[in-house]
Design an enzyme around this catalytic site. Structure first.
Site, PDB file in Angstrom:
ATOM      1  N   SER A 140       1.127   2.714  -8.656  1.00 30.25           N
ATOM      2  CA  SER A 140       1.155   2.763  -7.193  1.00 30.25           C
ATOM      3  C   SER A 140       2.563   3.043  -6.686  1.00 30.25           C
ATOM      4  CB  SER A 140       0.687   1.425  -6.628  1.00 30.25           C
ATOM      5  OG  SER A 140       0.956   1.350  -5.245  1.00 30.25           O
ATOM      6  N   TYR A 153       2.136  -7.651  -6.063  1.00 34.20           N
ATOM      7  CA  TYR A 153       1.368  -6.506  -6.528  1.00 34.20           C
ATOM      8  C   TYR A 153       2.321  -5.387  -6.950  1.00 34.20           C
ATOM      9  CZ  TYR A 153      -1.665  -2.359  -6.011  1.00 34.20           C
ATOM     10  OH  TYR A 153      -2.333  -1.180  -6.203  1.00 34.20           O
TER      11      TYR A 153
END
Lengths: 249, 439
Positions: A140, A153
């Site tokens: 990501s 995250y």
């Protein structure tokens, strides 16, 4: 490169589903690994109807590292000579809760980094032994710089990105391609609780980009949409002393 | 699963505009039960692609379950043409998958951007009604989630009463999870079509008489600004017997923004109609066309509904029992005199094949679909006038197109409505049903 048989780990994720549809439409065989057999069955019918000659599914909790060797063995026995393995699973726990709960923070890091490192290690050996194939890891843009709104995250994704980067160097020259995919935020069940800004992209678009990178075959890092490469380059270039004061989310 | 407020959920007519208290976006059929269980009575409605024109796909002040991502083909038998899919699967997807294998939709409406769930809930019809009946005539089974008794499979053989209530059941008999339909074999993706200009209602009826035997698809466009002598173009076609099996492509262009209301007026629509009539009467009558341009000319322009402006559009589709041509003439005259004619006026003669649906709209006779830009009170008054002609002739209005019919008109159109009410799931409701059935 040959791309006849593809294994997808975390096959029921929104991006993986769209990717599987594109691959099925080209007549490629698929092995789907996920947690819910009911959901995998629903996908299986869809992919067969779209042209996949063969679809096999396996249920597994991918966060359980102790089963990774056995799982990859099972997958490669059911489907010898896999050409590509896609790592598409992940979780997005609430940052606010993770920020104050060591248990949740570790859980988030375990699923999104440690378990992926474990699985990647097993897969790397498999492909290195074959001296052919491709590993695709979906990480990501959140892993490119720590941000207050998603650093738990983000650090897991960043860890995986670094891991894959190293793996790419290790496998260089062996005939095994390693692709890192860094999507921006995607409108999926994982982000359903977040307000949607204009930066959100769709699973279809991300799947299309991954699909063309897979077909090009060579090792690379792709950002989806491509403008994230520039955006993150700018964000990474901001000095820390300034960055921490910025009202960025 | 999303639980967000959203004004983005509207119907195709963009009238009425309503707010929903929440929208639950589904990604897997196994998620639906949790939402249904946690919801209060009369609070939910399934939403697909929002192609119903009025308020039958809306649930003002309450909740929607967005099923558009439940779009998986669960099983497709290429030998028999049986296709089982999740309820949010679009006809567009079914064509992309079926056509290369030699299978086509048994019945298709004028857009392929509708879901199977929506096609069942509205029991949609197409240009082959005289040959094939409604969509519901080709549904082999439906898997329904009821809030009071869980998942139910219904078909013409099993739970047949629930099946009849669900076909044309406006999505109110339970959440449709999946369905199996029977596709129709084709040997080419081409249509052998003909377009024939006509200059009177009698000429249309005669064309229908002679074409309905030899042609699977028949429909007419009419110019509702033509004078006493109705003019129009009669289209008829059959699947070509040979050729390639090439599915359609993605639509290329889109209407970029909401057009100003003044764009559609008596003059521009009149000019369009004359030009459309002129062009079609000049060009060659026989042609081989791809199914996409024969069935779905409007799909080529995405979001074409935006040309009707901010206030939206109202569709008016009715059916008149056979032998009511004078009522049809009166209706056309009334529209012409009101100066509110539309350019998408579609006339078709329904056949005699009965649908299993209790609330199914098609029945033998002539059906005409018209669209009107919303121009305030006078548009609604015109429709009330038209209602009287339809009611006097023993006709009916089509709920999928409606945003304004009165409870009386609904009950006249669907004499079995009380019987249908027994099958409504206690947790489901819609803006439409609350409007037409006020207890």
């Amino acid at each position: 490169m040959t791309l006849d048989k593809i294994a997808i780990f975390g096959a029921t994720s929104a991006v993986a589903q769209e990717l599987a549809r594109l691959l099925a439409g080209e007549g490629r065989s698929l092995i789907l690994v996920g947690r819910s057999s009911e959901r995998l069955d629903a996908m299986k019918g869809d992919l067969l109807a779209r042209g996949a000659p063969n679809v096999v599914s396996a249920t597994a909790d991918l966060a359980d590292c102790s089963r990774h060797r056995e799982l990859v063995q099972m997958v490669t026995q059911a489907f010898p000579d896999i050409d590509s393995a896609v790592i598409a699973y992940g979780t997005l726990l609430d940052q606010e809760e993770c920020a104050h709960s060591p248990e949740l923070a570790v859980q988030e890091l375990h699923t999104n980094f440690l378990s992926q490192a474990s699985l990647l290690t097993v897969l790397a050996d498999y492909f290195a032994h074959r001296r052919a194939g491709q590993i695709v890891a979906i990480t990501s843009v959140a892993g490119d710089r720590g941000r207050r709104s998603n650093y738990v995250y983000g650090s897991a994704k960043g860890g995986t990105s670094l891991f894959v980067q190293g793996l790419r160097c290790r496998l260089h020259g062996t005939g095994v391609g390693v692709i890192t995919v860094k999507p921006g935020p995607i409108d999926t069940p994982m982000t359903a609780h977040l307000p949607k800004t204009h930066l959100f992209t769709t699973p279809e678009l991300v799947a299309q980009s991954i699909h063309s990178a897979m077909k090009r075959g060579s090792s690379r890092v792709i950002y989806v949409p491509a403008y994230w490469r520039l955006l993150m380059a700018i964000i990474r270039a901001i000095p820390e002393s300034i960055y921490q004061r910025l009202p960025l989310p | 699963m999303a639980d967000m407020k959203s004004g983005a959920y509207s119907s195709w007519g963009n009238y009425p505009r309503v707010e929903h208290s929440s929208v639950h976006k589904m990604y897997w059929t196994d998620q639906v039960k949790g939402i249904v269980d946690a919801s209060p009575p009369q609070s939910l409605l399934a939403y697909g692609l929002g192609r119903s024109y009025g308020d039958s796909c809306l649930n003002q002040g309450r909740s929607l379950i967005d099923c558009s991502r439940l779009n998986r083909i669960l099983a497709f038998d290429k030998k028999t043409g049986h296709l089982r899919c999740e309820a949010g699967t679009s006809l567009d997807e079914i064509l992309k998958i079926g056509v290369p294998q030699g299978w086509f939709l048994p019945v298709t409406p004028g857009t392929k951007f509708v879901t199977v769930g929506g096609a069942i809930a509205n029991d949609v019809h197409g240009k082959n009604h005289h040959r094939a009946g409604c969509f519901g005539n080709h549904v082999r089974s439906i898997r329904l989630l009821r809030s009071d008794c869980g998942p139910v499979t219904c078909s013409p053989q099993e739970n047949a009463d629930m099946f009849s209530a669900t076909i044309a059941g406006l999505g109110l008999t339970g959440i449709i999870l999946s369905a199996e339909i029977q596709l129709r074999p084709i040997s080419s993706s081409q249509i052998e079509s003909e377009s024939i200009p006509f200059q009177s209602l009698d000429a249309f009826l005669q064309l229908s008489n002679e074409s309905d035997q030899a042609f699977e698809y028949t429909v007419a466009w009419i110019d509702c600004f033509s004078n006493e002598n109705l003019r129009g173009i009669f289209f008829r076609g059959n699947h070509a017997e040979s050729g390639d099996l090439r599915p359609h492509r993605e639509p290329g262009i889109a209407v970029p923004f909401v057009m100003p209301e003044a764009l559609l007026n008596r003059l521009t629509v009149g000019l369009f109609n004359s030009a459309y009539y002129g062009w079609n009467s000049l060009r060659s009558r026989k042609a081989r066309t791809h199914y996409d341009s024969f069935f779905y000319p409007l799909d080529a322009v995405r979001r074409w509904n935006l040309i009707y402006g901010r206030k939206g559009l109202l569709q008016y589709q009715f059916v008149l029992p056979p032998g009511n041509t004078s009522a049809l003439s009166m209706i056309l005259r009334t529209i012409r005199e009101a100066g509110q004619g539309s350019f998408l006026a579609v006339l078709k003669r329904f056949g005699a094949i009965a649908s299993p649906g209790i609330l199914s709209f098609p029945r033998p006779g002539l059906t005409l679909a018209l669209d009107f830009p919303v121009r305030g009170e006078r548009t609604f008054r015109l429709m009330e006038t038209l209602d009287r002609f339809v009611a006097d002739a023993g006709g009916a209005l089509y709920p999928a197109k409606d945003a304004r019919m009165s409870p009386e008109m609904f009950k006249l159109s669907f004499p079995r409505w009380k019987e249908f009410q027994e099958y409504i799931d206690p947790k489901l409701s819609s803006s439409f049903i609350r409007r037409v059935v006020t207890e």
